[in-house]
Design a protein around this motif. Structure first.
Motif, mmCIF file in Angstrom:
data_model
loop_
_atom_site.group_PDB
_atom_site.id
_atom_site.type_symbol
_atom_site.label_atom_id
_atom_site.label_comp_id
_atom_site.label_asym_id
_atom_site.label_seq_id
_atom_site.Cartn_x
_atom_site.Cartn_y
_atom_site.Cartn_z
ATOM 1 N N MET A 165 0.850 -1.166 0.000
ATOM 2 C CA MET A 165 0.000 0.000 0.000
ATOM 3 C C MET A 165 0.902 1.237 0.000
ATOM 4 S SD MET A 165 -2.524 1.407 3.049
ATOM 5 C CE MET A 165 -2.972 -0.227 3.470
ATOM 6 N N ARG A 166 0.537 2.207 -0.817
ATOM 7 C CA ARG A 166 1.273 3.471 -0.912
ATOM 8 C C ARG A 166 0.263 4.592 -0.711
ATOM 9 N NH1 ARG A 166 5.839 4.995 -5.356
ATOM 10 N NH2 ARG A 166 6.841 3.272 -4.302
ATOM 11 N N VAL A 167 0.496 5.421 0.311
ATOM 12 C CA VAL A 167 -0.478 6.433 0.717
ATOM 13 C C VAL A 167 0.110 7.833 0.590
ATOM 14 C CG1 VAL A 167 -1.897 7.277 2.639
ATOM 15 C CG2 VAL A 167 -1.542 4.816 2.332
ATOM 16 N N LEU A 168 -0.671 8.714 -0.007
ATOM 17 C CA LEU A 168 -0.343 10.136 -0.072
ATOM 18 C C LEU A 168 -1.056 10.829 1.081
ATOM 19 C CD1 LEU A 168 0.645 12.809 -1.345
ATOM 20 C CD2 LEU A 168 -1.335 12.687 -2.889
ATOM 21 N N GLY A 169 -0.290 11.382 2.008
ATOM 22 C CA GLY A 169 -0.849 12.156 3.108
ATOM 23 C C GLY A 169 -0.803 13.627 2.757
ATOM 24 N N ILE A 170 -1.837 14.361 3.151
ATOM 25 C CA ILE A 170 -1.930 15.785 2.855
ATOM 26 C C ILE A 170 -2.239 16.552 4.139
ATOM 27 C CG2 ILE A 170 -3.251 17.578 1.632
ATOM 28 C CD1 ILE A 170 -1.592 15.944 -0.287
ATOM 29 N N ASP A 171 -1.444 17.593 4.388
ATOM 30 C CA ASP A 171 -1.710 18.560 5.444
ATOM 31 C C ASP A 171 -2.122 19.839 4.717
ATOM 32 O OD1 ASP A 171 -1.738 19.932 7.948
ATOM 33 O OD2 ASP A 171 0.272 20.690 7.534
ATOM 34 N N PRO A 172 -3.439 20.053 4.558
ATOM 35 C CA PRO A 172 -3.895 21.145 3.699
ATOM 36 C C PRO A 172 -3.736 22.527 4.318
ATOM 37 C CG PRO A 172 -5.767 20.076 4.714
ATOM 38 C CD PRO A 172 -4.545 19.310 5.151
ATOM 39 N N GLY A 173 -3.499 23.488 3.456
ATOM 40 C CA GLY A 173 -3.436 24.889 3.842
ATOM 41 C C GLY A 173 -3.419 25.728 2.581
ATOM 42 N N SER A 174 -3.959 26.923 2.653
ATOM 43 C CA SER A 174 -4.027 27.761 1.448
ATOM 44 C C SER A 174 -2.675 28.395 1.128
ATOM 45 C CB SER A 174 -5.092 28.845 1.610
ATOM 46 O OG SER A 174 -4.718 29.758 2.624
ATOM 47 N N ARG A 175 -1.803 28.528 2.125
ATOM 48 C CA ARG A 175 -0.459 29.082 1.906
ATOM 49 C C ARG A 175 0.610 28.001 1.896
ATOM 50 N NH1 ARG A 175 1.349 33.627 3.865
ATOM 51 N NH2 ARG A 175 3.123 33.113 2.571
ATOM 52 N N HIS A 176 0.454 26.999 2.762
ATOM 53 C CA HIS A 176 1.417 25.904 2.860
ATOM 54 C C HIS A 176 0.645 24.589 2.911
ATOM 55 C CE1 HIS A 176 4.572 28.789 3.730
ATOM 56 N NE2 HIS A 176 3.739 29.350 4.585
ATOM 57 N N THR A 177 0.824 23.750 1.911
ATOM 58 C CA THR A 177 0.198 22.438 1.881
ATOM 59 C C THR A 177 1.304 21.391 1.922
ATOM 60 O OG1 THR A 177 -1.783 23.156 0.692
ATOM 61 C CG2 THR A 177 -1.180 20.835 0.485
ATOM 62 N N ASN B 103 3.909 1.011 2.683
ATOM 63 C CA ASN B 103 3.989 -0.090 3.636
ATOM 64 C C ASN B 103 4.355 -1.323 2.826
ATOM 65 O OD1 ASN B 103 3.694 -2.063 5.547
ATOM 66 N ND2 ASN B 103 1.548 -1.621 6.006
ATOM 67 N N ASP B 104 5.582 -1.809 2.988
ATOM 68 C CA ASP B 104 6.025 -2.968 2.209
ATOM 69 C C ASP B 104 5.705 -4.290 2.903
ATOM 70 O OD1 ASP B 104 7.936 -3.270 4.187
ATOM 71 O OD2 ASP B 104 9.657 -2.879 2.879
ATOM 72 N N GLY B 105 4.886 -4.221 3.959
ATOM 73 C CA GLY B 105 4.515 -5.412 4.701
ATOM 74 C C GLY B 105 5.367 -5.618 5.945
ATOM 75 N N LYS B 106 6.535 -5.022 5.967
ATOM 76 C CA LYS B 106 7.441 -5.161 7.110
ATOM 77 C C LYS B 106 7.734 -3.826 7.779
ATOM 78 C CE LYS B 106 9.775 -8.993 4.891
ATOM 79 N NZ LYS B 106 10.974 -9.405 4.174
ATOM 80 N N ARG B 107 7.771 -2.772 6.974
ATOM 81 C CA ARG B 107 8.147 -1.471 7.516
ATOM 82 C C ARG B 107 7.506 -0.366 6.693
ATOM 83 N NH1 ARG B 107 13.264 0.406 4.837
ATOM 84 N NH2 ARG B 107 13.467 -0.988 3.091
ATOM 85 N N LEU B 108 7.583 0.849 7.243
ATOM 86 C CA LEU B 108 7.091 2.028 6.546
ATOM 87 C C LEU B 108 8.266 2.689 5.833
ATOM 88 C CD1 LEU B 108 4.835 3.519 9.358
ATOM 89 C CD2 LEU B 108 4.134 2.124 7.409
ATOM 90 N N VAL B 109 8.076 2.988 4.553
ATOM 91 C CA VAL B 109 9.150 3.552 3.732
ATOM 92 C C VAL B 109 8.700 4.906 3.175
ATOM 93 C CG1 VAL B 109 10.613 3.184 1.716
ATOM 94 C CG2 VAL B 109 9.871 1.223 3.092
ATOM 95 N N PRO B 110 9.421 5.992 3.506
ATOM 96 C CA PRO B 110 9.066 7.284 2.909
ATOM 97 C C PRO B 110 9.476 7.293 1.436
ATOM 98 C CG PRO B 110 11.052 7.498 4.229
ATOM 99 C CD PRO B 110 10.569 6.088 4.407
ATOM 100 N N VAL B 111 8.569 7.759 0.591
ATOM 101 C CA VAL B 111 8.816 7.775 -0.853
ATOM 102 C C VAL B 111 9.118 9.193 -1.327
ATOM 103 C CG1 VAL B 111 7.780 7.299 -3.117
ATOM 104 C CG2 VAL B 111 7.338 5.764 -1.184
ATOM 105 N N LEU B 112 8.309 10.142 -0.872
ATOM 106 C CA LEU B 112 8.384 11.516 -1.354
ATOM 107 C C LEU B 112 7.714 12.401 -0.318
ATOM 108 C CD1 LEU B 112 8.820 13.293 -4.030
ATOM 109 C CD2 LEU B 112 6.447 12.739 -4.521
ATOM 110 N N PRO C 137 0.602 6.846 -5.668
ATOM 111 C CA PRO C 137 -0.016 6.296 -4.450
ATOM 112 C C PRO C 137 -1.311 5.570 -4.807
ATOM 113 C CG PRO C 137 -0.486 8.627 -4.624
ATOM 114 C CD PRO C 137 0.467 8.291 -5.742
ATOM 115 N N THR C 138 -1.776 4.726 -3.902
ATOM 116 C CA THR C 138 -3.025 4.004 -4.124
ATOM 117 C C THR C 138 -4.190 4.619 -3.356
ATOM 118 O OG1 THR C 138 -2.412 2.480 -2.350
ATOM 119 C CG2 THR C 138 -1.875 1.820 -4.608
ATOM 120 N N GLU C 139 -3.880 5.376 -2.290
ATOM 121 C CA GLU C 139 -4.911 6.006 -1.467
ATOM 122 C C GLU C 139 -4.398 7.341 -0.943
ATOM 123 O OE1 GLU C 139 -5.946 3.090 1.521
ATOM 124 O OE2 GLU C 139 -6.802 1.757 0.017
ATOM 125 N N MET C 140 -5.332 8.173 -0.480
ATOM 126 C CA MET C 140 -4.975 9.489 0.043
ATOM 127 C C MET C 140 -5.583 9.667 1.430
ATOM 128 S SD MET C 140 -6.094 13.262 -1.366
ATOM 129 C CE MET C 140 -4.825 13.642 -2.540
#
Length: 166
Positions: free
Chosen positions: A1-13, A20-29, A61-64
């Motif tokens: 599973m690859r997830v795009l997280g968003i912290d929304p803001g009109s000036r800074h997003t 998640n490779d099944g064993k650990r969390l890997v930052p992609v971007l 990503p597959t989900e947001m």
């Protein structure tokens, strides 16, 4: 599973993609979009939509996961934040992603273990969980936290669903 997280803001997003490779969390971007105040709101919203669509195409990503709107004292600020969230969510839907919302309390609980944690504590745990010792951008840290929260929530629901079937 690859997830795009968003912290929304009109000036800074903030944005962050975690796999998640099944064993650990890997930052992609990860990073943040910083938009000048001199740019009108409609142009900033268009930029948020365009840049998030570009990120989706790049990182696949597959989900947001998006932080839900909190109750603000200033109605105008809440409305503007809602517009930024809408632009981000529309970009996700347009990119073919399922979009999920989490409250700040849920995100903090998933990442720190305490729903009333301070922003600095969340950023510290994101650094530890993802091995990003040089992460300084608070918007990116919050976005990565939203992605981590979603991965934990999906893993929990999968385990619970399996347990209920037995």
């Amino acid at each position: 599973m690859r997830v795009l997280g968003i912290d929304p803001g009109s000036r800074h997003t903030g944005y962050g993609v975690v796999e998640n490779d099944g064993k650990r969390l890997v930052p992609v971007l990860y990073g943040s979009l910083s938009l000048p105040a001199s740019m009108g709101l409609p142009m900033r919203l268009g930029s948020i939509f365009t840049e998030i669509r570009r990120l989706i195409e790049e990182a696949r990503p597959t989900e947001m996961a998006v932080e839900a709107v909190f109750v603000a004292r200033n109605a105008r600020s809440a409305l503007i934040l809602g517009h930024a969230r809408g632009a981000a969510m529309a970009a996700g839907i347009h990119g073919g992603l399922q979009v999920f919302e989490y409250s700040a309390l849920e995100i903090k609980q998933a990442v720190v273990g305490y729903g009333k944690a301070e922003k600095g504590q969340v950023a510290h745990m994101v650094r530890l969980l993802l091995g990003l010792h040089d992460l300084q951008d608070p918007h990116a840290a919050d976005a990565l936290a939203a992605a981590v929260c979603h991965i934990h929530a999906r893993s929990f629901h999968t385990r619970c669903s399996l347990a209920q079937r037995l």
